[in-house]
Design an enzyme around this catalytic site. Structure first.
Site, short mmCIF file in Angstrom:
data_model
loop_
_atom_site.label_atom_id
_atom_site.label_comp_id
_atom_site.label_asym_id
_atom_site.label_seq_id
_atom_site.Cartn_x
_atom_site.Cartn_y
_atom_site.Cartn_z
N TYR A 137 0.82 -1.21 0.00
CA TYR A 137 0.00 0.00 0.00
C TYR A 137 0.85 1.27 0.00
CZ TYR A 137 -4.52 -2.25 0.22
OH TYR A 137 -5.64 -2.96 -0.11
N GLY A 252 -9.93 -6.84 -3.98
CA GLY A 252 -8.58 -7.15 -4.42
C GLY A 252 -7.77 -7.87 -3.35
N ASP A 253 -7.97 -7.48 -2.09
CA ASP A 253 -7.27 -8.15 -0.98
C ASP A 253 -7.71 -9.60 -0.85
OD1 ASP A 253 -5.86 -5.74 0.09
OD2 ASP A 253 -7.90 -5.05 0.40
N ARG A 254 -9.03 -9.81 -0.95
CA ARG A 254 -9.54 -11.17 -0.85
C ARG A 254 -9.02 -12.03 -2.01
NH1 ARG A 254 -10.39 -15.72 1.55
NH2 ARG A 254 -12.51 -16.56 1.53
#
Length: 485
Positions: A137, A252-254
């Site tokens: 990030y 997107g994280d999943r």
């Protein structure tokens, strides 16, 4: 499976409430706060989801020693947090929501941060992992040379899935899959000299494959699924299941976490990517990142339903009135559908808002009133006077626009979910049938002065007024048009 997540953590805060009035100081809604919810964002979200799935998760990151970090540690229960020295405040993103509608976001502590230090425990977690997710990030953890060296070495043994960030570091060579979204891929390709007018997902993906030296690139495209490109020069489109999405946060994280998991279990690239896209869709359908939030502040018994259960404006309920060609459905057919709409919204814990009027020559004043009304709940039903009703109220020369066209124009507005036509002089019969939670009217009077106030209060509903907008009226618009006709 032992999974290590490497990346930057954020604190996401949702302030949820209801708005039934506008501020006297400015034309903005007054939010009555129902609760405050906090959750781990960024790499913390990836780690939280994987831990809830029952995996042995270590999070390699940097944490400060401020209040934000304390909230993060509570949100990361079940995750082994291995953090570097606190070199910057906890980045916090606070969203204010009315129902499920985001109104504003405040970012604190999100300025560029120095590269954090590492510990032997952090490097050991990378070395011992069976699969690795890098959630970059742009706050420096992936720029640390010791972290990068450990990731490059790990990529020779286990799958490393790298979720990049425009302000972050370049993925290490040998990563199994890098997962930019389409906008990130196109921006990187443009920066590399590709013509944006001639560059699509595949061209951008090919460029990034060569630039990053990864085994594959998976360009994510939201509801259009993803495009998987391999260093072996093949491409595979992966469709996304149809999903009603109220909040795409965390998709997107999943996806990155699931992709690393499936690759770590030995699945091939296409099968792993397909399952990861399906997992991301299912995650959003179940409420997305908001479903992981911890309610830490609640001012007494909730008078408003939990925002996680409310109907999203993106999941728009089919209009009560549908046009069949140019022929409007008979108003008698509308009542059961109006009731079903209200019941469907309430069954999900939502708030039904209604307003009414002639809406002859739709103008900016109407649009502002309707938008303000929609922001107060989870669906907006407009009660529309029939042509005969308008003529009785306004005179034989009205309406100027037929009820068919008035209904179609109203339904074209994003803030209007349904239109119900009534033939009486007032909408009281419709109100009794559907019983909205909030009845909204525009005008310079108090809610108590509305003729419908006593009726609506009879079932526990509320009447709300929004400011009248001077110089914006159907009569004035009609007079102006007459001068140029």
């Amino acid at each position: 499976m032992r999974i290590t997540v490497v990346g930057d953590v954020l604190l996401d805060v949702d302030i949820n409430g209801a708005a039934t009035r506008l501020s006297p100081d400015a034309p903005v809604p007054v939010v009555d706060v129902a609760d405050v919810r906090r959750r781990a964002g960024g790499a913390g979200l990836v780690a939280t989801v994987l831990a809830q799935d029952g995996h042995d998760v270590a999070l390699v990151t940097a944490l400060s020693d401020d209040d934000g970090a304390s909230h993060l540690r509570r949100a990361l229960t079940g995750v082994a947090v291995l953090a570097g020295a606190p070199l910057a405040p906890t980045p916090t993103k606070t969203r204010v929501r009315i129902g499920t509608h985001p109104m504003v976001r405040f970012d604190q502590g999100c300025a560029p941060a120095p590269v954090p230090a590492t510990t032997e425990h952090m490097l050991a977690a990378i070395a011992s992992a069976e699969a690795i997710v890098v959630a970059d990030y742009g706050r420096g953890i992936t720029a640390n040379p010791h972290i990068r060296a450990a990731l490059a070495e790990a990529a020779k043994r286990v799958p490393v899935v790298w979720d990049p960030h425009p302000a972050g570091s370049q993925p290490v060579a040998g990563a199994a899959v890098v997962t930019p979204n389409l906008a990130e891929a196109l921006t990187s390709a443009k920066a590399g000299g590709l013509d944006p007018a001639r560059t699509g997902a595949e061209e951008a993906g090919r460029y990034l494959l060569e630039k990053w030296g990864s085994t594959a690139v998976l360009v994510t495209r939201g509801e259009d699924g993803a495009l998987l490109l391999s260093a072996d020069e093949w491409a595979q489109g992966i469709p996304a299941p149809r999903t009603n999405v109220s909040d795409p946060c965390g998709a997107g994280d999943r996806l990155a976490g699931s992709l690393a998991l499936h690759l770590g279990r030995g699945l091939g690239l296409v099968q792993a990517a397909t399952k990861a896209v399906e997992d991301a869709s299912a995650f959003l359908a179940a409420g997305g990142a908001a479903s992981l939030a911890v309610v830490e502040d609640a001012p007494g018994p909730a008078t408003e339903p939990s925002p996680a259960t409310k109907v999203s404006p993106a999941t728009k309920v089919s209009p009560v009135v549908e046009l069949k060609g140019l022929e409007l459905l008979d108003p008698g057919e509308l009542e059961p559908d109006g009731i079903r709409l209200a019941q469907a919204v309430r069954s999900r814990g939502g708030t039904v808002v209604a307003t009414g009027g002639c809406f002859d020559l739709l103008h900016a004043g109407h649009a502002r009133t309707l938008a303000a009304a929609r922001s107060m709940g989870d669906c907006l039903i407009v009660y529309l006077n029939s042509d005969e009703s308008v003529s009785r109220l306004k005179g034989a020369h009205r309406p100027i626009v037929s009820v068919e066209d008035r209904a179609e124009l109203l339904l074209a507005l994003e803030c209007v979910d349904a239109v119900v036509v009534f033939g009486e002089d007032t909408p009281e019969a419709c109100l009794r049938e559907i019983r909205p939670d909030i009845w909204v009217k525009g005008g310079d009077y108090t809610p108590e002065e509305l003729p419908e106030a006593r009726l609506v209060s009879g079932w526990g509903g509320r009447c709300v007024t929004v400011p009248f907008h001077p110089a914006r009226s159907t009569s004035g618009l009609a007079a102006a048009l007459a001068k140029v006709s």
